[in-house]
Motif scaffolding. Sequence first.
Motif, mmCIF file in Angstrom:
data_model
loop_
_atom_site.group_PDB
_atom_site.id
_atom_site.type_symbol
_atom_site.label_atom_id
_atom_site.label_comp_id
_atom_site.label_asym_id
_atom_site.label_seq_id
_atom_site.Cartn_x
_atom_site.Cartn_y
_atom_site.Cartn_z
ATOM 1 N N THR A 152 -29.748 21.411 -51.383
ATOM 2 C CA THR A 152 -29.422 22.492 -50.432
ATOM 3 C C THR A 152 -28.092 23.268 -50.842
ATOM 4 N N LEU A 153 -28.206 24.594 -50.848
ATOM 5 C CA LEU A 153 -26.935 25.310 -51.113
ATOM 6 C C LEU A 153 -26.079 25.277 -50.105
ATOM 7 N N VAL A 154 -24.693 24.486 -50.291
ATOM 8 C CA VAL A 154 -23.757 24.325 -49.234
ATOM 9 C C VAL A 154 -22.683 25.512 -49.312
ATOM 10 N N VAL A 155 -22.747 26.284 -48.336
ATOM 11 C CA VAL A 155 -21.489 27.263 -48.644
ATOM 12 C C VAL A 155 -20.361 26.701 -47.436
ATOM 13 N N GLU A 156 -19.248 26.629 -48.305
ATOM 14 C CA GLU A 156 -18.196 26.021 -47.081
ATOM 15 C C GLU A 156 -16.872 27.266 -47.333
ATOM 16 N N LEU A 157 -16.572 27.557 -45.960
ATOM 17 C CA LEU A 157 -15.759 28.631 -45.553
ATOM 18 C C LEU A 157 -14.226 27.520 -45.553
ATOM 19 N N ALA A 158 -13.103 28.119 -46.303
ATOM 20 C CA ALA A 158 -12.078 27.012 -46.169
ATOM 21 C C ALA A 158 -10.682 27.755 -45.888
ATOM 22 N N GLN A 159 -9.873 27.239 -45.305
ATOM 23 C CA GLN A 159 -8.481 27.975 -45.183
ATOM 24 C C GLN A 159 -7.627 27.756 -46.251
ATOM 25 N N GLN A 190 -31.092 18.637 -42.518
ATOM 26 C CA GLN A 190 -32.422 18.056 -43.315
ATOM 27 C C GLN A 190 -33.609 18.218 -42.101
ATOM 28 N N ALA A 191 -33.180 18.288 -40.726
ATOM 29 C CA ALA A 191 -34.276 18.031 -39.770
ATOM 30 C C ALA A 191 -34.742 19.482 -39.447
ATOM 31 N N TYR A 192 -33.937 20.404 -39.628
ATOM 32 C CA TYR A 192 -34.446 21.945 -39.533
ATOM 33 C C TYR A 192 -35.116 22.296 -40.953
ATOM 34 N N ALA A 193 -34.869 21.601 -42.067
ATOM 35 C CA ALA A 193 -35.422 21.968 -43.315
ATOM 36 C C ALA A 193 -34.603 23.359 -43.878
ATOM 37 N N PHE A 194 -33.192 23.251 -43.537
ATOM 38 C CA PHE A 194 -32.492 24.380 -44.231
ATOM 39 C C PHE A 194 -32.428 24.129 -45.597
ATOM 40 N N GLN A 195 -32.409 25.409 -46.222
ATOM 41 C CA GLN A 195 -32.131 25.666 -47.621
ATOM 42 C C GLN A 195 -30.993 25.848 -48.001
ATOM 43 N N VAL A 196 -30.415 26.910 -47.223
ATOM 44 C CA VAL A 196 -28.811 27.343 -47.403
ATOM 45 C C VAL A 196 -28.195 26.849 -45.844
ATOM 46 N N ILE A 197 -27.201 26.271 -46.253
ATOM 47 C CA ILE A 197 -26.149 26.047 -44.914
ATOM 48 C C ILE A 197 -24.864 26.776 -45.008
ATOM 49 N N PHE A 198 -24.105 27.202 -44.261
ATOM 50 C CA PHE A 198 -22.628 27.890 -44.041
ATOM 51 C C PHE A 198 -22.031 27.240 -42.991
ATOM 52 N N VAL A 252 -21.333 41.807 -57.962
ATOM 53 C CA VAL A 252 -20.816 40.279 -57.979
ATOM 54 C C VAL A 252 -22.121 39.630 -58.617
ATOM 55 N N ASP A 253 -23.472 39.831 -58.203
ATOM 56 C CA ASP A 253 -24.559 39.083 -58.582
ATOM 57 C C ASP A 253 -24.992 39.214 -60.134
ATOM 58 N N GLN A 254 -24.379 40.157 -60.821
ATOM 59 C CA GLN A 254 -24.594 40.201 -62.314
ATOM 60 C C GLN A 254 -24.011 39.010 -63.196
ATOM 61 N N GLY A 255 -24.897 38.316 -63.509
ATOM 62 C CA GLY A 255 -24.232 37.021 -64.171
ATOM 63 C C GLY A 255 -24.006 35.839 -63.102
ATOM 64 N N ASN A 256 -24.537 36.127 -61.821
ATOM 65 C CA ASN A 256 -24.380 34.980 -60.887
ATOM 66 C C ASN A 256 -25.484 34.089 -61.194
ATOM 67 N N TYR A 257 -25.210 32.977 -61.076
ATOM 68 C CA TYR A 257 -26.281 31.783 -61.347
ATOM 69 C C TYR A 257 -26.279 30.742 -59.995
ATOM 70 N N THR A 258 -25.895 31.119 -59.192
ATOM 71 C CA THR A 258 -25.651 30.274 -57.751
ATOM 72 C C THR A 258 -27.249 29.625 -57.543
ATOM 73 N N GLU A 259 -27.351 28.266 -57.457
ATOM 74 C CA GLU A 259 -28.797 27.730 -57.004
ATOM 75 C C GLU A 259 -28.611 26.926 -56.072
ATOM 76 N N LEU A 260 -29.779 26.454 -55.461
ATOM 77 C CA LEU A 260 -29.889 25.433 -54.463
ATOM 78 C C LEU A 260 -29.440 24.328 -55.145
ATOM 79 N N GLY A 261 -28.699 23.530 -54.159
ATOM 80 C CA GLY A 261 -27.938 22.076 -54.706
ATOM 81 C C GLY A 261 -26.520 22.455 -55.128
ATOM 82 N N ASP A 262 -25.904 23.542 -55.174
ATOM 83 C CA ASP A 262 -24.545 24.063 -55.288
ATOM 84 C C ASP A 262 -23.784 24.004 -54.128
#
Length: 252
Positions: free
Chosen positions: A163-170, A118-126, A8-18
Amino acid sequence: ITTGFSEVDQGNYTELGDVLMIGGYPSDGKTALALMLAYHMAGKYKVGFFSLETDKRKVRDRMVSHIGQIDFGTIKHRTLREEDWKVLAQKSQDIISRDLTVIRGAGMTATEIAAISQAYAFQVIFIDYVQLVIPEVDRRAPRSEQMADVSRTLHTFAQRSGTLVVELAQLTRPEKGPWREPDMHDLKESGQFEQDADIIYLLFRPDPKSKEFDQDEHRILKIAKNKESRRGKWPLYFDGSKQTFSILVDPT
């Protein structure tokens, strides 16, 4: 930012802020997949996992099962053997090295999630899962408008904070009829999710008529939207007893 699945990561350009979405029907394995991704990313980034539906202890049990490849039922029944404890001891340094924090997010608004991140200084959140985030607009507004506000707030936070925000969705349950492959238009309750996401993963069970894949043991991982790179589909093997996904073959 990689997922841990090399194919999956081949050609994957996910970055912080996405904004990355993982859509799926209930009980198809969204949380298990997200925990795998979170643990992998926590090897390099500071990761926060907001659990809005599942108790922290249950999240812990799932992670222990995946990390140690220990039978999930053994963990739930508290019947770990000496061999299991040895495996966990061997994995302890790797576990300690991962910067992953699980937060009980039930009842939180998008603004509160952003502030805590922001208080925890997370770079990625789920966020598991985004339709459970409490809307801040008028509760009398249509549900689609409420979720659109949640989506916009999280999208703005991702861009402003980096921050990379990863949202799970139904996904919306399909109407009765022949099986069909879900698409990003099936994201439940708001088309704003589809618009705001940079990347959308869909996780679903294969066609029940398939002679190649089993609905219990297999899933399909589909990249339905990718602003900067390719889309694709990968069949996965799901070992529910170890809470682990693995890719079977090359993408189609």
